[in-house]
Enzyme design. Structure first.
Site, PDB file in Angstrom:
ATOM      1  N   GLY A 157     -24.475  61.893 -30.556  1.00 51.63           N
ATOM      2  CA  GLY A 157     -23.105  61.746 -30.060  1.00 51.63           C
ATOM      3  C   GLY A 157     -23.086  61.127 -28.671  1.00 51.63           C
ATOM      4  O   GLY A 157     -24.001  61.346 -27.871  1.00 51.63           O
ATOM      5  N   LYS A 158     -22.056  60.355 -28.412  1.00 50.95           N
ATOM      6  CA  LYS A 158     -21.856  59.812 -27.059  1.00 50.95           C
ATOM      7  C   LYS A 158     -20.625  60.518 -26.510  1.00 50.95           C
ATOM      8  O   LYS A 158     -19.483  60.173 -26.838  1.00 50.95           O
ATOM      9  CB  LYS A 158     -21.660  58.300 -27.155  1.00 50.95           C
ATOM     10  CG  LYS A 158     -21.725  57.598 -25.823  1.00 50.95           C
ATOM     11  CD  LYS A 158     -21.920  56.101 -26.008  1.00 50.95           C
ATOM     12  CE  LYS A 158     -21.749  55.348 -24.704  1.00 50.95           C
ATOM     13  NZ  LYS A 158     -22.758  55.670 -23.688  1.00 50.95           N
ATOM     14  N   VAL A 159     -20.869  61.550 -25.725  1.00 49.71           N
ATOM     15  CA  VAL A 159     -19.843  62.521 -25.383  1.00 49.71           C
ATOM     16  C   VAL A 159     -19.617  62.556 -23.872  1.00 49.71           C
ATOM     17  O   VAL A 159     -20.580  62.558 -23.094  1.00 49.71           O
ATOM     18  CB  VAL A 159     -20.294  63.918 -25.883  1.00 49.71           C
ATOM     19  CG1 VAL A 159     -19.256  64.983 -25.567  1.00 49.71           C
ATOM     20  CG2 VAL A 159     -20.574  63.870 -27.381  1.00 49.71           C
ATOM     21  N   TYR A 163     -22.412  63.387 -19.614  1.00 51.29           N
ATOM     22  CA  TYR A 163     -22.728  62.533 -18.470  1.00 51.29           C
ATOM     23  C   TYR A 163     -22.717  63.250 -17.135  1.00 51.29           C
ATOM     24  O   TYR A 163     -23.005  62.645 -16.111  1.00 51.29           O
ATOM     25  CB  TYR A 163     -21.834  61.277 -18.500  1.00 51.29           C
ATOM     26  CG  TYR A 163     -22.314  60.371 -19.607  1.00 51.29           C
ATOM     27  CD1 TYR A 163     -23.274  59.412 -19.370  1.00 51.29           C
ATOM     28  CD2 TYR A 163     -21.886  60.552 -20.923  1.00 51.29           C
ATOM     29  CE1 TYR A 163     -23.782  58.633 -20.396  1.00 51.29           C
ATOM     30  CE2 TYR A 163     -22.381  59.784 -21.957  1.00 51.29           C
ATOM     31  CZ  TYR A 163     -23.329  58.820 -21.684  1.00 51.29           C
ATOM     32  OH  TYR A 163     -23.838  58.059 -22.702  1.00 51.29           O
TER      33      TYR A 163
END
Ligand code: PPE
Length: 304
Positions: A157-159, A163
């Protein structure tokens, strides 16, 4: 400062850049659960072209699936929104940021009724790690912060919330005089940069981290395919920080970072301290493809 463009796509409508606001009680702003993409569009001479649009939109939907966010649009509709956003803003080269976020409604960690909102913005964004970094290579620090465990920071996932860890690592690297951070995984193996995948070259073989503790980078995938097509052997295998120290070449890949050579890690020079031959070759083929100069990979670009 970000370079403004004219319009941002928000939930099906184009809104003026300066009016593209959300309420301060927007759920994602408080709790970090949102998913996003970073996509680049390059000028090809006769039209702008979006690099691997379909794959990016697919990953956006997979990220949403992992976190049980129901995007109220189809993949085709989002692809179309992205193309239209580039078109309406009349920009030739840009970075595109689709984001899916939990909107205004209830607070607390179980926002059953809140809307799932989607926005797509696009703006010119130059070399992520500097023009000079792209040409001459950057200096990297292995972070004292580790990449979160794969059972918490699920790597497919790019959540948004992921970050914060990347920002800790990046701030530390910069405060120590480096350009970028490289994170190790929970077992001490190299995983990825704060916003990039990593590759090394040893004895003419290309090696990259397997997909255990990293984002499944679309640039990473592109570089592996380009390398194989150019007769370079590619292996996906875990490696340690000292293998990176003694690599002949190293580089980062990412949509924002493109293909950025690494010339130093933790005070150790990598190879000759400048971009190596294989890095330069892969970087040049990559830009040729993205800029529409390589017909063989034309299925990777979507002309606007
Ligand atoms: N790992 C991480 C953690 C990551 O954030 C990125 C992209 C990658 C690998 C490379 O993935 P890909 O872009 O599909 O090749 N990082 C995005 C965000 C950068 C930002 O600062 O914002 C990007 O490059 O768009």
């Amino acid at each position: 400062m970000i370079k403004k463009t004219e319009k941002i796509w928000m939930d099906g409508k184009f809104v003026d850049w300066d009016k593209a606001n959300v309420h301060v009680m927007t759920h994602t702003l408080h709790y970090g659960l949102g998913v996003f993409e970073g996509i680049r569009c390059y000028e090809t001479g006769n039209s702008p072209a979006i690099f691997r649009l379909k794959e990016h939109v697919e990953r956006l939907f997979k990220s949403a699936h992992i976190f049980m966010l129901k995007i109220p649009y189809s993949q085709k509709e989002i692809e179309n929104a992205i193309v239209q956003t580039v078109k309406i803003n009349k920009i030739k080269e840009c970075y595109i940021r689709p984001i899916v976020y939990i909107g205004y409604g209830a607070m607390g960690l179980y926002p059953k009724e809140n809307p799932v909102n989607v926005a797509v913005s696009a703006w010119p964004w130059g070399a992520y790690l500097g023009e000079e970094g792209l040409k001459k290579g950057i200096r990297v620090k292995v972070s004292s912060f580790i990449r979160n465990h794969v059972n918490s920071q699920m790597s497919r996932g790019k959540v948004c919330g992921y970050y914060i860890n990347s920002q800790l690592a990046k701030r530390e690297a910069i405060s120590c005089g480096y350009d970028e951070a490289l994170l190790l995984d929970t077992e001490g193996y190299v995983s990825e940069g704060s916003g990039e995948n990593v590759f090394i070259v040893r004895n003419n073989r290309l090696k990259t981290t397997p997909l255990t503790s990293i984002l499944e980078g679309i640039t990473r995938d592109s570089i592996m395919e380009i390398a194989r097509d150019n007769g370079i052997e590619v292996i996906e295998e875990r490696f340690t920080r000292d293998e990176l120290y003694i690599a002949d070449e190293a580089f980062f890949t990412g949509t924002a970072a493109e293909v950025t050579p690494i010339r130093e890690v933790d005070g150790r020079t990598i190879g000759a301290g400048k971009p190596g031959e294989i890095t330069r070759k892969l970087q040049s083929v990559f830009f040729d493809i993205a800029k529409g100069r390589n017909k063989k990979y034309k299925s990777w670009i979507t002309r606007v």
